[in-house]
Scaffold this motif. Structure first.
Motif, PDB file in Angstrom:
ATOM      1  N   ASP A  47       0.878  -1.073   0.266  1.00 20.08           N
ATOM      2  CA  ASP A  47      -0.170  -0.222  -0.104  1.00 20.08           C
ATOM      3  C   ASP A  47       0.828   1.159   0.220  1.00 20.08           C
ATOM      4  O   ASP A  47       2.332   1.427  -0.206  1.00 20.08           O
ATOM      5  N   ASN A  48       0.046   2.334   0.262  1.00 16.72           N
ATOM      6  CA  ASN A  48       1.000   3.164  -0.036  1.00 16.72           C
ATOM      7  C   ASN A  48       1.824   3.309   1.208  1.00 16.72           C
ATOM      8  O   ASN A  48       3.092   4.954   1.512  1.00 16.72           O
ATOM      9  N   LYS A  49       2.665   3.009   2.059  1.00 16.63           N
ATOM     10  CA  LYS A  49       3.024   2.723   2.892  1.00 16.63           C
ATOM     11  C   LYS A  49       4.900   2.261   3.300  1.00 16.63           C
ATOM     12  O   LYS A  49       4.865   2.038   4.054  1.00 16.63           O
ATOM     13  N   SER A  50       3.779   0.847   2.444  1.00 13.77           N
ATOM     14  CA  SER A  50       5.155  -0.001   1.685  1.00 13.77           C
ATOM     15  C   SER A  50       6.109   0.992   1.394  1.00 13.77           C
ATOM     16  O   SER A  50       6.295   2.217   1.024  1.00 13.77           O
ATOM     17  N   LYS A  51       7.285   0.249   1.674  1.00 21.73           N
ATOM     18  CA  LYS A  51       8.591   0.606   1.198  1.00 21.73           C
ATOM     19  C   LYS A  51       8.976  -0.635   0.065  1.00 21.73           C
ATOM     20  O   LYS A  51      10.026  -0.989   0.526  1.00 21.73           O
ATOM     21  N   ILE A  52       9.437  -0.077  -1.044  1.00 20.37           N
ATOM     22  CA  ILE A  52       9.891  -0.894  -2.276  1.00 20.37           C
ATOM     23  C   ILE A  52      11.379  -0.693  -2.740  1.00 20.37           C
ATOM     24  O   ILE A  52      11.446   0.436  -3.182  1.00 20.37           O
ATOM     25  N   LEU A  53      11.975  -2.076  -2.652  1.00 20.30           N
ATOM     26  CA  LEU A  53      13.746  -1.774  -3.877  1.00 20.30           C
ATOM     27  C   LEU A  53      13.659  -2.376  -4.740  1.00 20.30           C
ATOM     28  O   LEU A  53      13.128  -3.372  -5.173  1.00 20.30           O
ATOM     29  N   ASP A  54      13.512  -1.305  -5.867  1.00 25.86           N
ATOM     30  CA  ASP A  54      14.182  -2.674  -7.257  1.00 25.86           C
ATOM     31  C   ASP A  54      15.304  -2.732  -7.925  1.00 25.86           C
ATOM     32  O   ASP A  54      15.891  -1.484  -7.591  1.00 25.86           O
ATOM     33  N   TYR A  55      15.531  -4.125  -7.255  1.00 27.92           N
ATOM     34  CA  TYR A  55      16.470  -3.871  -7.521  1.00 27.92           C
ATOM     35  C   TYR A  55      17.771  -4.847  -8.734  1.00 27.92           C
ATOM     36  O   TYR A  55      17.370  -5.493  -9.095  1.00 27.92           O
ATOM     37  N   GLY A  56      19.175  -3.595  -9.139  1.00 30.59           N
ATOM     38  CA  GLY A  56      18.710  -3.941 -10.576  1.00 30.59           C
ATOM     39  C   GLY A  56      17.898  -3.085 -11.881  1.00 30.59           C
ATOM     40  O   GLY A  56      17.299  -4.097 -12.449  1.00 30.59           O
ATOM     41  N   CYS A  57      17.823  -1.414 -11.621  1.00 35.92           N
ATOM     42  CA  CYS A  57      16.061  -0.786 -11.812  1.00 35.92           C
ATOM     43  C   CYS A  57      16.022  -0.789 -12.992  1.00 35.92           C
ATOM     44  O   CYS A  57      14.890  -0.953 -14.303  1.00 35.92           O
ATOM     45  N   GLY A  58      17.509  -0.583 -13.288  1.00 36.17           N
ATOM     46  CA  GLY A  58      17.338  -0.492 -15.383  1.00 36.17           C
ATOM     47  C   GLY A  58      16.996   0.984 -15.268  1.00 36.17           C
ATOM     48  O   GLY A  58      17.735   2.059 -15.181  1.00 36.17           O
ATOM     49  N   SER A  63      10.303   0.477 -11.288  1.00 40.47           N
ATOM     50  CA  SER A  63      10.596   1.502 -10.285  1.00 40.47           C
ATOM     51  C   SER A  63       9.053   2.232 -10.295  1.00 40.47           C
ATOM     52  O   SER A  63       7.924   2.638  -9.297  1.00 40.47           O
ATOM     53  N   GLN A  64       8.870   3.132 -10.973  1.00 34.70           N
ATOM     54  CA  GLN A  64       8.064   4.124 -11.602  1.00 34.70           C
ATOM     55  C   GLN A  64       6.178   3.145 -11.789  1.00 34.70           C
ATOM     56  O   GLN A  64       5.490   3.998 -11.215  1.00 34.70           O
ATOM     57  N   LEU A  65       6.382   2.426 -12.396  1.00 34.31           N
ATOM     58  CA  LEU A  65       5.623   1.091 -11.974  1.00 34.31           C
ATOM     59  C   LEU A  65       4.538   1.178 -11.111  1.00 34.31           C
ATOM     60  O   LEU A  65       3.596   1.197 -10.491  1.00 34.31           O
ATOM     61  N   PHE A  66       5.510   0.703  -9.560  1.00 33.53           N
ATOM     62  CA  PHE A  66       4.961   0.473  -8.433  1.00 33.53           C
ATOM     63  C   PHE A  66       5.251   1.682  -7.551  1.00 33.53           C
ATOM     64  O   PHE A  66       3.431   2.080  -7.546  1.00 33.53           O
ATOM     65  N   ASP A  75      12.933   2.859  -3.721  1.00 35.47           N
ATOM     66  CA  ASP A  75      14.112   3.052  -4.036  1.00 35.47           C
ATOM     67  C   ASP A  75      14.563   2.354  -5.260  1.00 35.47           C
ATOM     68  O   ASP A  75      14.241   1.027  -5.615  1.00 35.47           O
ATOM     69  N   GLY A  76      15.263   2.710  -6.625  1.00 37.61           N
ATOM     70  CA  GLY A  76      16.157   1.532  -7.719  1.00 37.61           C
ATOM     71  C   GLY A  76      17.614   1.532  -7.914  1.00 37.61           C
ATOM     72  O   GLY A  76      17.970   3.271  -7.891  1.00 37.61           O
ATOM     73  N   VAL A  77      18.254   0.536  -7.535  1.00 37.56           N
ATOM     74  CA  VAL A  77      19.431   0.459  -7.114  1.00 37.56           C
ATOM     75  C   VAL A  77      19.725  -0.021  -8.598  1.00 37.56           C
ATOM     76  O   VAL A  77      19.173  -1.019  -9.202  1.00 37.56           O
ATOM     77  N   ASP A  78      21.235   0.487  -9.474  1.00 33.68           N
ATOM     78  CA  ASP A  78      21.399  -0.426 -10.435  1.00 33.68           C
ATOM     79  C   ASP A  78      23.029  -0.369 -10.751  1.00 33.68           C
ATOM     80  O   ASP A  78      24.045   1.456  -9.511  1.00 33.68           O
ATOM     81  N   ILE A  79      24.012  -0.775 -11.489  1.00 29.20           N
ATOM     82  CA  ILE A  79      25.271  -1.177 -11.034  1.00 29.20           C
ATOM     83  C   ILE A  79      26.044   0.252 -12.139  1.00 29.20           C
ATOM     84  O   ILE A  79      26.666   0.526 -12.565  1.00 29.20           O
ATOM     85  N   SER A  80      24.617  -0.017 -13.339  1.00 26.74           N
ATOM     86  CA  SER A  80      24.718   0.919 -14.650  1.00 26.74           C
ATOM     87  C   SER A  80      24.314   3.145 -14.482  1.00 26.74           C
ATOM     88  O   SER A  80      23.526   2.470 -14.313  1.00 26.74           O
ATOM     89  N   GLU A  81      25.334   3.732 -14.093  1.00 27.54           N
ATOM     90  CA  GLU A  81      25.054   5.208 -13.946  1.00 27.54           C
ATOM     91  C   GLU A  81      24.511   5.515 -15.185  1.00 27.54           C
ATOM     92  O   GLU A  81      23.528   6.324 -15.187  1.00 27.54           O
ATOM     93  N   ASN A  82      24.443   4.918 -16.542  1.00 28.85           N
ATOM     94  CA  ASN A  82      24.608   5.125 -18.047  1.00 28.85           C
ATOM     95  C   ASN A  82      22.707   5.610 -17.661  1.00 28.85           C
ATOM     96  O   ASN A  82      21.861   5.259 -17.566  1.00 28.85           O
ATOM     97  N   GLU A  83      22.236   4.299 -17.098  1.00 27.63           N
ATOM     98  CA  GLU A  83      20.438   3.412 -17.375  1.00 27.63           C
ATOM     99  C   GLU A  83      20.375   4.169 -16.189  1.00 27.63           C
ATOM    100  O   GLU A  83      18.972   4.790 -16.595  1.00 27.63           O
ATOM    101  N   LEU A  84      20.810   4.781 -15.198  1.00 23.48           N
ATOM    102  CA  LEU A  84      20.444   5.451 -14.149  1.00 23.48           C
ATOM    103  C   LEU A  84      19.823   6.772 -14.680  1.00 23.48           C
ATOM    104  O   LEU A  84      19.123   7.393 -14.543  1.00 23.48           O
ATOM    105  N   ILE A  85      20.674   7.062 -15.212  1.00 25.25           N
ATOM    106  CA  ILE A  85      20.628   8.631 -16.400  1.00 25.25           C
ATOM    107  C   ILE A  85      19.351   8.383 -16.741  1.00 25.25           C
ATOM    108  O   ILE A  85      18.774   9.466 -16.716  1.00 25.25           O
ATOM    109  N   ASN A  98      13.573   6.759  -6.210  1.00 26.08           N
ATOM    110  CA  ASN A  98      14.789   7.295  -5.879  1.00 26.08           C
ATOM    111  C   ASN A  98      15.258   6.373  -6.786  1.00 26.08           C
ATOM    112  O   ASN A  98      15.385   5.422  -6.180  1.00 26.08           O
ATOM    113  N   PHE A  99      16.364   7.243  -7.415  1.00 23.49           N
ATOM    114  CA  PHE A  99      17.270   5.838  -8.399  1.00 23.49           C
ATOM    115  C   PHE A  99      18.921   6.295  -7.648  1.00 23.49           C
ATOM    116  O   PHE A  99      19.738   7.372  -7.774  1.00 23.49           O
TER     117      PHE A  99
END
Length: 259
Positions: A47-58, A63-66, A75-85, A98-99
């Motif tokens: 629900d709106n109080k949840s906290k979700i991690l998208d691990y390897g968000c590309g 992340s936006q869907l959630f 939180d969206g996390v990825d190894i690639s700075e280019n993908e996060l941009i 947050n990415f």
């Protein structure tokens, strides 16, 4: 204006925004796409109080869907700075979405209600440590929704039949000289052994679904009258390209470096 690298070419920020949004609009509109099929596994507890991690968000679409569906912290996390941009250009950062770069991520303990990770673990050198970190980041009774390739599919079986010593040596040299963590798979599982792995890391299976069926099952379901029954047989549906699992954290587990 800065140029952003995507699929072998450089694009403007406006072009990247359009490319990324068009990609996810296409993916989310196709019933056979894993992005759509995996949504049937979303826990009812979110629900709106949840906290979700998208691990390897590309590029950030899930992340936006959630965020769109639940209005919760993601939180969206990825190894690639280019993908996060690209993710930030397409979807932006705000107080709840947050990415972050993986190298700057703190792996906070007992924080998330759900960790989502798709098409990541097959690239990971230490799967036990990866799953152990997820276990530690989840709250008690939190969920892991994880997707990965299924090695029990037609392409894999054909490649196995055609595999030879010559091809093996060629593959070894290729990976040795040009290994790419983002694109090269270094692990592979069938559903049975993947469940064993995750359960050994403290997760109890809630549900499993095969996703992105193979061409053989895709065409079988189109046979008049009997196709839908043949399609549902384990032999056809289980030969899927990818698979998703919903696990619930059952135990606190710490995998040691030598385990």
């Amino acid at each position: 204006m800065n140029k952003i690298f995507h699929d072998g070419k450089y694009y403007s920020e406006l072009e990247i925004k359009e490319i990324v949004k068009r990609y996810y609009q296409s993916a989310f509109s196709r019933k056979i796409d894993r992005h759509v099929q995996m949504q049937t596994l979303f826990p009812d507890t979110l629900d709106n109080k949840s906290k979700i991690l998208d691990y390897g968000c590309g590029m950030g679409g899930v992340s936006q869907l959630f965020y769109d569906r639940y209005g919760c912290n993601v939180d969206g996390v990825d190894i690639s700075e280019n993908e996060l941009i690209k993710a930030k250009i397409a979807f932006g950062d705000n107080a709840k979405l947050n990415f972050l770069l993986l190298s700057q991520f703190g792996f906070p303990k007992n924080t998330y209600d759900l960790v989502f990770s798709s098409q990541v673990i097959e690239h990971v050198h230490n799967p036990g440590n990866y799953l152990s970190n997820i276990n530690n980041m989840l709250k008690n009774d939190g969920y892991l929704l994880i997707g990965l390739p299924n090695i029990v599919n037609i392409n894999y079986l054909i490649n196995l039949i055609l595999f030879s010593n010559k091809r093996a040596i060629k593959t070894s040299k290729k990976i040795l000289n040009s290994y790419n963590k983002a694109s090269d798979h270094i692990n592979g599982w069938d559903p049975f052994h993947f469940i064993n792995l995750c359960s050994s890391c403290g997760f109890e299976l809630v549900k499993y679904i095969p996703t992105e069926e193979t061409p053989i099952s895709f065409f079988l379901q189109r046979i008049p009258f009997i196709g839908k029954y043949i399609y549902r047989l384990p032999f056809t549906t289980r030969l899927s390209y990818t698979m998703f699992f919903l696990f619930k954290k059952s135990k606190n587990i710490k995998i040691n470096i030598n385990d």
